[in-house]
Scaffold this active site. Structure first.
Site, PDB file in Angstrom:
ATOM      1  N   TYR A 141       0.841  -1.195   0.000  1.00  0.00           N
ATOM      2  CA  TYR A 141       0.000   0.000   0.000  1.00  0.00           C
ATOM      3  C   TYR A 141       0.879   1.250   0.000  1.00  0.00           C
ATOM      4  O   TYR A 141       1.537   1.563   1.002  1.00  0.00           O
ATOM      5  CB  TYR A 141      -0.939   0.021   1.202  1.00  0.00           C
ATOM      6  CG  TYR A 141      -1.903  -1.148   1.274  1.00  0.00           C
ATOM      7  CD1 TYR A 141      -2.091  -2.016   0.200  1.00  0.00           C
ATOM      8  CD2 TYR A 141      -2.630  -1.394   2.434  1.00  0.00           C
ATOM      9  CE1 TYR A 141      -2.969  -3.080   0.272  1.00  0.00           C
ATOM     10  CE2 TYR A 141      -3.513  -2.455   2.523  1.00  0.00           C
ATOM     11  CZ  TYR A 141      -3.675  -3.302   1.437  1.00  0.00           C
ATOM     12  OH  TYR A 141      -4.537  -4.356   1.521  1.00  0.00           O
ATOM     13  N   ILE A 162     -12.992  -5.103   6.996  1.00  0.00           N
ATOM     14  CA  ILE A 162     -12.002  -4.017   7.073  1.00  0.00           C
ATOM     15  C   ILE A 162     -12.235  -2.972   5.979  1.00  0.00           C
ATOM     16  O   ILE A 162     -11.455  -2.861   5.032  1.00  0.00           O
ATOM     17  CB  ILE A 162     -10.563  -4.569   6.997  1.00  0.00           C
ATOM     18  CG1 ILE A 162     -10.424  -5.621   5.888  1.00  0.00           C
ATOM     19  CG2 ILE A 162     -10.143  -5.151   8.339  1.00  0.00           C
ATOM     20  CD1 ILE A 162      -8.985  -6.021   5.609  1.00  0.00           C
ATOM     21  N   LYS A 197     -12.105   0.528   4.020  1.00  0.00           N
ATOM     22  CA  LYS A 197     -11.151   1.629   4.001  1.00  0.00           C
ATOM     23  C   LYS A 197     -11.712   2.789   4.815  1.00  0.00           C
ATOM     24  O   LYS A 197     -12.905   3.074   4.771  1.00  0.00           O
ATOM     25  CB  LYS A 197     -10.895   2.073   2.561  1.00  0.00           C
ATOM     26  CG  LYS A 197      -9.879   3.201   2.447  1.00  0.00           C
ATOM     27  CD  LYS A 197      -9.764   3.686   1.015  1.00  0.00           C
ATOM     28  CE  LYS A 197      -8.845   4.890   0.925  1.00  0.00           C
ATOM     29  NZ  LYS A 197      -8.795   5.453  -0.433  1.00  0.00           N
ATOM     30  N   SER A 198     -10.835   3.474   5.524  1.00  0.00           N
ATOM     31  CA  SER A 198     -11.296   4.490   6.472  1.00  0.00           C
ATOM     32  C   SER A 198     -10.392   5.715   6.409  1.00  0.00           C
ATOM     33  O   SER A 198      -9.641   5.997   7.330  1.00  0.00           O
ATOM     34  CB  SER A 198     -11.290   3.913   7.895  1.00  0.00           C
ATOM     35  OG  SER A 198     -11.990   2.697   7.953  1.00  0.00           O
ATOM     36  N   ASN A 225     -18.925   3.783   9.233  1.00  0.00           N
ATOM     37  CA  ASN A 225     -18.519   2.378   9.328  1.00  0.00           C
ATOM     38  C   ASN A 225     -18.742   1.839  10.736  1.00  0.00           C
ATOM     39  O   ASN A 225     -19.235   0.721  10.917  1.00  0.00           O
ATOM     40  CB  ASN A 225     -17.044   2.225   8.950  1.00  0.00           C
ATOM     41  CG  ASN A 225     -16.777   2.521   7.485  1.00  0.00           C
ATOM     42  OD1 ASN A 225     -17.700   2.584   6.674  1.00  0.00           O
ATOM     43  ND2 ASN A 225     -15.520   2.700   7.134  1.00  0.00           N
TER      44      ASN A 225
END
Length: 277
Positions: free
Chosen positions: A53, A233, A235-236, A245
């Site tokens: 990432y 999980i 994305k945040s 979320n």
């Protein structure tokens, strides 16, 4: 926060924060850090990342977000397949730890299967665990046959999780992989729960969300959280998404809503090769 227990005895929250595409743009850095910090404040203590990432950039964003809060966090990272040799995985883990500014990972995963023999990668993971660099290890993007092979290798019987693509549009794992993992006590970690946004235009999903006064993304996440032995999980990277979320954890879908979603997104009727994004 509900949690699941891993083979190691560790408990992992069923809802966390993903970091794919973070650390790629310096102008977004503080926004991303703030979102992760806010998530921790809301009890979203699971953070998932990978050396892939942003080529380490996401790990560098996480470091300041968890500074002075490491004990609160269940931290997951992943090794590239081409780095997954005995020496390569150990060196890659050390680099991840340096970027994350921590001395251990709670969970370290092989990102997908490559040309390095799986036995060698598992050997590296065991060495890292014995050294206290990681607490548990697992895999990602493994289909049923890969999992069956892996658990019969030395160290394979303590694989903690399999992180795979799973959402309303991608239900292929329900036929074989998900039941097999449940039988083995290996939770599934579901990535891309809203299919990178492509799910959100579905009319049934939108109708359920509108009737409940929530977002379509929240319904999609709540559907996954309804599945047994599944960790989610999303994305945040923005505070408002983190809050939405987290609220999905408290959204209990009715039998009628689940039936409507099941009709709109039918489960598989024949084996489907494992899908990846």
């Amino acid at each position: 926060m509900r949690s699941l227990q891993l083979h190691s005895g560790q408990t992992v929250p069923v809802l966390g924060m993903g970091t794919w595409r973070m650390g790629e743009n310096a102008s977004n850095r503080q926004t991303e850090i703030n979102a992760l910090r806010h998530g921790l404040d809301l009890g979203l203590s699971l953070i998932d990342t990978a050396e892939m990432y942003g080529e380490g950039g996401a790990e560098e964003v996480i470091a300041p977000a968890i500074a002075n809060r490491r004990s609160e966090v269940f931290l997951v990272s992943k090794v590239y397949p081409h780095n997954a040799s005995k020496k390569g995985a150990i060196a890659a883990c050390e680099r991840s730890l340096k970027r994350l500014q921590t001395d251990y990972l709670d969970l370290y995963l092989l990102h997908w299967r490559g040309s390095v023999p799986l036995a060698e990668t598992l050997d590296a993971f065991q060495t890292l665990r014995q050294a206290g660099k990681i607490r548990s290890y697992g895999v990602s993007n493994f289909d049923t046959e890969d999992m069956q092979e892996a658990i019969h290798l030395k160290g394979g019987n303590t694989i903690a999780t399999n992180q795979v693509l799973y959402n309303l549009m991608r239900r292929g794992i329900e036929l074989n992989l998900l039941p097999w993992c449940r039988q083995q006590g290996i939770p599934i970690m579901a990535y891309s729960p809203i299919e990178q946004g492509r799910l959100l235009n579905n009319q049934t999903l939108k109708a359920v969300a509108q009737n409940r006064g929530v977002t379509a993304a929240q319904v999609a996440i709540a559907w996954l959280l309804h599945q047994k032995d599944v960790i989610v999980i999303p994305k945040s990277s923005r505070i408002e998404h983190v809050e939405q979320n987290r609220a999905a954890l408290d959204l209990k879908l009715t039998a009628e809503e689940l039936a409507a979603l099941n009709a709109a997104f039918p489960p598989p009727t024949k084996p489907v090769p494992l899908e990846m994004l």
